[in-house]
Design an enzyme around this catalytic site. Structure first.
Site, PDB file in Angstrom:
ATOM      1  N   HIS A 202     -68.535  45.933  70.097  1.00 37.03           N
ATOM      2  CA  HIS A 202     -68.866  47.330  69.811  1.00 37.03           C
ATOM      3  C   HIS A 202     -67.747  48.303  70.096  1.00 37.03           C
ATOM      4  CE1 HIS A 202     -69.364  47.648  74.161  1.00 37.03           C
ATOM      5  NE2 HIS A 202     -69.292  48.957  74.006  1.00 37.03           N
TER       6      HIS A 202
HETATM    7  C1  UD1 Z   1     -70.103  54.311  74.476  1.00 32.38           C
HETATM    8  C2  UD1 Z   1     -68.996  54.348  75.555  1.00 32.38           C
HETATM    9  C3  UD1 Z   1     -68.545  52.906  75.846  1.00 32.38           C
HETATM   10  C4  UD1 Z   1     -69.737  52.013  76.180  1.00 32.38           C
HETATM   11  C5  UD1 Z   1     -70.745  52.107  75.045  1.00 32.38           C
HETATM   12  C6  UD1 Z   1     -71.965  51.242  75.247  1.00 32.38           C
HETATM   13  C7  UD1 Z   1     -67.601  56.385  75.372  1.00 32.38           C
HETATM   14  C8  UD1 Z   1     -66.231  56.889  75.079  1.00 32.38           C
HETATM   15  N1  UD1 Z   1     -67.817  55.070  75.116  1.00 32.38           N
HETATM   16  O1  UD1 Z   1     -69.534  53.767  73.296  1.00 32.38           O
HETATM   17  O2  UD1 Z   1     -67.650  52.933  76.940  1.00 32.38           O
HETATM   18  O3  UD1 Z   1     -69.286  50.684  76.317  1.00 32.38           O
HETATM   19  O4  UD1 Z   1     -71.158  53.484  74.914  1.00 32.38           O
HETATM   20  O5  UD1 Z   1     -72.754  51.243  74.097  1.00 32.38           O
HETATM   21  O6  UD1 Z   1     -68.433  57.135  75.849  1.00 32.38           O
HETATM   22  N2  UD1 Z   1     -75.161  55.210  67.990  1.00 32.38           N
HETATM   23  C9  UD1 Z   1     -76.437  55.089  67.515  1.00 32.38           C
HETATM   24  N3  UD1 Z   1     -77.475  55.222  68.404  1.00 32.38           N
HETATM   25  C10 UD1 Z   1     -77.283  55.481  69.708  1.00 32.38           C
HETATM   26  C11 UD1 Z   1     -75.966  55.610  70.190  1.00 32.38           C
HETATM   27  C12 UD1 Z   1     -74.915  55.468  69.323  1.00 32.38           C
HETATM   28  O7  UD1 Z   1     -76.639  54.844  66.340  1.00 32.38           O
HETATM   29  O8  UD1 Z   1     -78.285  55.579  70.453  1.00 32.38           O
HETATM   30  C13 UD1 Z   1     -74.021  55.044  67.037  1.00 32.38           C
HETATM   31  C14 UD1 Z   1     -73.622  56.351  66.403  1.00 32.38           C
HETATM   32  O9  UD1 Z   1     -73.193  56.084  65.096  1.00 32.38           O
HETATM   33  C15 UD1 Z   1     -72.422  56.773  67.234  1.00 32.38           C
HETATM   34  C16 UD1 Z   1     -71.786  55.433  67.564  1.00 32.38           C
HETATM   35  O10 UD1 Z   1     -72.894  54.547  67.734  1.00 32.38           O
HETATM   36  O11 UD1 Z   1     -71.558  57.644  66.570  1.00 32.38           O
HETATM   37  C17 UD1 Z   1     -70.943  55.444  68.772  1.00 32.38           C
HETATM   38  O12 UD1 Z   1     -71.690  55.946  69.878  1.00 32.38           O
HETATM   39  P1  UD1 Z   1     -70.893  56.518  71.155  1.00 32.38           P
HETATM   40  O13 UD1 Z   1     -71.846  56.842  72.241  1.00 32.38           O
HETATM   41  O14 UD1 Z   1     -69.943  57.580  70.723  1.00 32.38           O
HETATM   42  O15 UD1 Z   1     -69.964  55.323  71.555  1.00 32.38           O
HETATM   43  P2  UD1 Z   1     -70.304  53.817  71.911  1.00 32.38           P
HETATM   44  O16 UD1 Z   1     -69.541  52.945  70.981  1.00 32.38           O
HETATM   45  O17 UD1 Z   1     -71.760  53.550  72.062  1.00 32.38           O
END
Ligand code: UD1
Length: 360
Positions: A202
């Site tokens: 991820h």
């Molecule tokens: C974040 C953390 C990462 C952690 C990870 C666990 C940062 C910089 N990174 O990364 O360190 O390992 O969480 O998952 O904060 N999305 C959904 N539903 C959700 C959450 C996210 O669909 O409930 C999708 C969205 O398209 C979003 C993307 O995932 O834009 C990324 O989510 P984000 O929280 O920005 O980063 P993670 O990759 O989850």
């Protein structure tokens, strides 16, 4: 004294679940604040359910966005809450944008920041998490380190005061979950012990670079041909989006040697799936620790790790994203002995942190 615990993503909820309950147990006026960075049920609600957490006192509803937008929105919303509630100390965890936004908001109000999982370094500043870790450690007044290496990293940056070596709170989370039935999860997914590899991808550096993602998935296809093991993939929403945009999702879904878990399994299932897997392949920091604690060998799909102890004890191997290197690491790992003592301490890390913080 009034403390506020601020979390926002799945790994923070997992690693702080026991601590949040402990803080609330000491005095219900302490606050549990959720930024809402993660919001899907399987990223958020499932974890709060697993730990039977109380509803947050404040939910900021931040949602997804760019790094700057997320961090800034957290800072802005939190500032007024911290002032209104007259919070004395803020507790954050790890390296997410929630961690950074909360720490900056508190530090600029002269509110002490306590950083749980302080001192980790991958020495790769192209990772957003590495930038977050460094900034949060330098904004913190209390630093709770999981290992000696983390303490040494802080010393090298001149941080020596109020640094506590306490162990990893994931030990508390895993111990809580492992007390439940071990085999029901295998039955649910029709798997047998050691009959599968468990894989998660991820991280931004793997998902947002399609060549890297293709290379990792090419290794997955090769593994299905080389070994009788099933490949169980826990699908993160970020990865799913990229796979769908590049017409790669269906190819995985129809491969009979691959079990695609979409939405991803809850924490309880993830722990049991790792415990009984022959191997874990992952780019997650949390899974590197969890597999090490659970006694399952891990292949890390990154060029570096901020968890070097897992490499040193023989539980983990760095493989990066290149297909042939991943295949070599799997072959080596399958022939290596599975016997190590994990470096993360024993149950009770969360209550030790709360003790130290409330007495300081
Ligand atoms: C974040 C953390 C990462 C952690 C990870 C666990 C940062 C910089 N990174 O990364 O360190 O390992 O969480 O998952 O904060 N999305 C959904 N539903 C959700 C959450 C996210 O669909 O409930 C999708 C969205 O398209 C979003 C993307 O995932 O834009 C990324 O989510 P984000 O929280 O920005 O980063 P993670 O990759 O989850």
């Amino acid at each position: 004294m009034k403390v506020a615990v601020i979390v926002g993503t799945r790994p923070e909820l997992i690693k702080m679940g026991v601590l949040i309950k402990e803080v609330k147990k000491r005095n219900s006026h302490h606050l549990f604040i959720h930024s809402g960075q993660h919001y899907d049920y399987h990223m958020d609600g499932m974890v709060t359910d697993s730990f039977k957490l109380p509803p947050p006192d404040y939910h900021l509803g931040i949602g997804s966005g760019s790094h700057a937008a997320t961090t800034a929105a957290i800072m802005q919303q939190l500032e007024s809450i911290l002032l209104k509630e007259k919070v004395d100390k803020v507790i954050v965890h790890g390296d997410t944008n929630t961690t950074l936004g909360a720490s900056l908001a508190a530090a600029k109000l002269n509110i002490e920041v306590a950083h749980v999982e302080a001192g980790l370094r991958s020495n790769d500043r192209s990772m957003p998490e590495e930038v977050n870790r460094i900034l949060v450690d330098h904004a913190s007044s209390h630093l709770f380190c999981p290992t000696k290496a983390a303490v040494t990293n802080l010393q090298a940056e001149g941080i020596t005061e109020n640094v506590h070596l306490v162990g990893q709170t994931i030990v508390d989370a895993v111990s809580t979950i492992l007390s439940a039935d071990l085999y029901a999860v295998l039955d649910k997914f029709k798997l047998v012990k050691d009959g599968y590899f468990f894989l998660t991808v991820h991280r931004q550096e793997n998902t947002d670079n399609i060549d890297r993602l293709r290379s990792i998935l090419s290794a997955v296809t090769n593994l299905t041909q080389l070994y009788p093991h099933k490949i169980v993939i826990a699908m993160h929403p970020r990865t799913k989006k990229v796979l769908q945009q590049n017409d790669m999702f269906d190819t995985l879904a129809i491969n009979s040697s691959i079990l695609l878990l979409d939405p991803p399994p809850n924490f309880y299932e993830t722990i049991h799936l790792q415990k009984h897997a022959k191997l874990v392949l992952t780019d997650s920091g949390g899974l590197q620790e969890e597999s090490c604690i659970l006694g399952t060998a891990c292949i890390t799909l990154r060029e570096n790790t901020e968890r070097p102890e897992t490499l040193q004890c023989g539980a983990n191997r760095l493989a990066g994203y290149k297909t042939n290197i991943i295949l070599e690491a799997v072959a080596t790992s399958l022939n290596a002995p599975v016997s190590w003592v994990h470096p993360y301490g024993t149950f009770g890390v969360s209550s030790t942190i709360v003790d130290i913080l409330l007495e300081s």
